[in-house]
Design a protein around this motif. Structure first.
Motif, PDB file in Angstrom:
ATOM      1  N   GLN A   1      47.515  46.144  47.574  1.00 54.49           N
ATOM      2  CA  GLN A   1      47.857  47.283  48.319  1.00 54.49           C
ATOM      3  C   GLN A   1      47.520  48.627  47.185  1.00 54.49           C
ATOM      4  N   LEU A   2      47.497  48.366  46.213  1.00 51.91           N
ATOM      5  CA  LEU A   2      47.455  49.362  45.102  1.00 51.91           C
ATOM      6  C   LEU A   2      46.162  49.426  44.620  1.00 51.91           C
ATOM      7  N   THR A   3      45.183  48.400  44.662  1.00 59.48           N
ATOM      8  CA  THR A   3      44.034  48.307  43.751  1.00 59.48           C
ATOM      9  C   THR A   3      43.129  47.250  44.381  1.00 59.48           C
ATOM     10  N   VAL A   4      41.863  46.967  43.891  1.00 60.39           N
ATOM     11  CA  VAL A   4      41.085  45.864  44.284  1.00 60.39           C
ATOM     12  C   VAL A   4      41.552  44.668  43.355  1.00 60.39           C
ATOM     13  N   ALA A   5      42.234  43.783  43.762  1.00 62.03           N
ATOM     14  CA  ALA A   5      42.945  42.768  42.896  1.00 62.03           C
ATOM     15  C   ALA A   5      41.928  41.609  42.817  1.00 62.03           C
ATOM     16  N   GLY A   6      40.916  41.461  43.407  1.00 62.56           N
ATOM     17  CA  GLY A   6      40.050  40.430  43.119  1.00 62.56           C
ATOM     18  C   GLY A   6      40.393  39.159  43.477  1.00 62.56           C
ATOM     19  N   ASP A   7      39.534  38.260  43.305  1.00 64.07           N
ATOM     20  CA  ASP A   7      39.687  36.730  43.632  1.00 64.07           C
ATOM     21  C   ASP A   7      40.238  35.901  42.463  1.00 64.07           C
ATOM     22  N   VAL A   8      41.349  35.283  42.476  1.00 62.57           N
ATOM     23  CA  VAL A   8      41.794  34.856  41.141  1.00 62.57           C
ATOM     24  C   VAL A   8      42.004  33.456  41.548  1.00 62.57           C
ATOM     25  N   THR A   9      41.591  32.364  40.675  1.00 61.68           N
ATOM     26  CA  THR A   9      41.847  31.062  41.091  1.00 61.68           C
ATOM     27  C   THR A   9      43.165  30.697  40.425  1.00 61.68           C
ATOM     28  N   LYS A  10      43.725  29.583  40.940  1.00 60.21           N
ATOM     29  CA  LYS A  10      45.182  29.143  40.173  1.00 60.21           C
ATOM     30  C   LYS A  10      44.913  28.990  38.676  1.00 60.21           C
ATOM     31  N   GLU A  11      43.867  28.368  38.486  1.00 55.93           N
ATOM     32  CA  GLU A  11      43.707  28.197  37.007  1.00 55.93           C
ATOM     33  C   GLU A  11      43.588  29.384  36.281  1.00 55.93           C
ATOM     34  N   GLN A  12      42.886  30.323  36.619  1.00 57.50           N
ATOM     35  CA  GLN A  12      42.712  31.796  36.032  1.00 57.50           C
ATOM     36  C   GLN A  12      44.419  32.350  35.867  1.00 57.50           C
ATOM     37  N   PHE A  13      45.315  32.390  37.099  1.00 57.99           N
ATOM     38  CA  PHE A  13      46.495  32.943  37.084  1.00 57.99           C
ATOM     39  C   PHE A  13      47.348  32.326  35.966  1.00 57.99           C
TER      40      PHE A  13
END
Length: 120
Positions: free
Chosen positions: A63-75
């Motif tokens: 809602q604030l910015t383009v958050a992108g696609d993040v995998t569980k491993e990256q997170f």
């Protein structure tokens, strides 16, 4: 998420820090009154945890910015880095009725070269 799988409840920082916040000097008034232990009906304020990825954290962030696609491993890797440094205090507000994150904020401690190598 598959039935029977448990969310990882590893917290980014010790929740006692939120419990010890002193709101008495705040010039903002809320009606009805709120505080860290009672942020509103059906809501809890707490440190970010690993399981919040599956509770809609990125829906709120997008809602604030383009958050992108993040995998569980990256997170998980970023979370562990932030936890290890001790300089990141990400908090979330969870709607306990929905089991979803509805708000988030982050305090970051910045290490400075000025002011005698202070932290701000």
């Amino acid at each position: 998420m598959a039935s029977g799988m448990l969310l990882d409840e590893t917290l980014l920082f010790d929740p006692i820090l939120l419990q010890e916040l002193d709101w008495s000097s705040s010039t903002v008034s809320f009606s009805p009154p709120i505080n860290p232990s009672k942020p509103g009906e059906g809501l809890i304020l707490r440190p970010l945890c690993l399981g919040d990825l599956d509770r809609g954290l990125y829906k709120v962030l997008s809602q604030l910015t383009v958050a992108g696609d993040v995998t569980k491993e990256q997170f998980k890797a970023k979370f562990e880095h932030m936890k290890k440094t001790g300089d990141y205090y990400a908090i979330v507000v969870e709607d306990t009725n929905l089991g979803q994150i509805v708000a988030t904020a982050t305090l970051i401690i910045e290490h400075k070269f000025i002011h005698g190598c202070a932290k701000v």
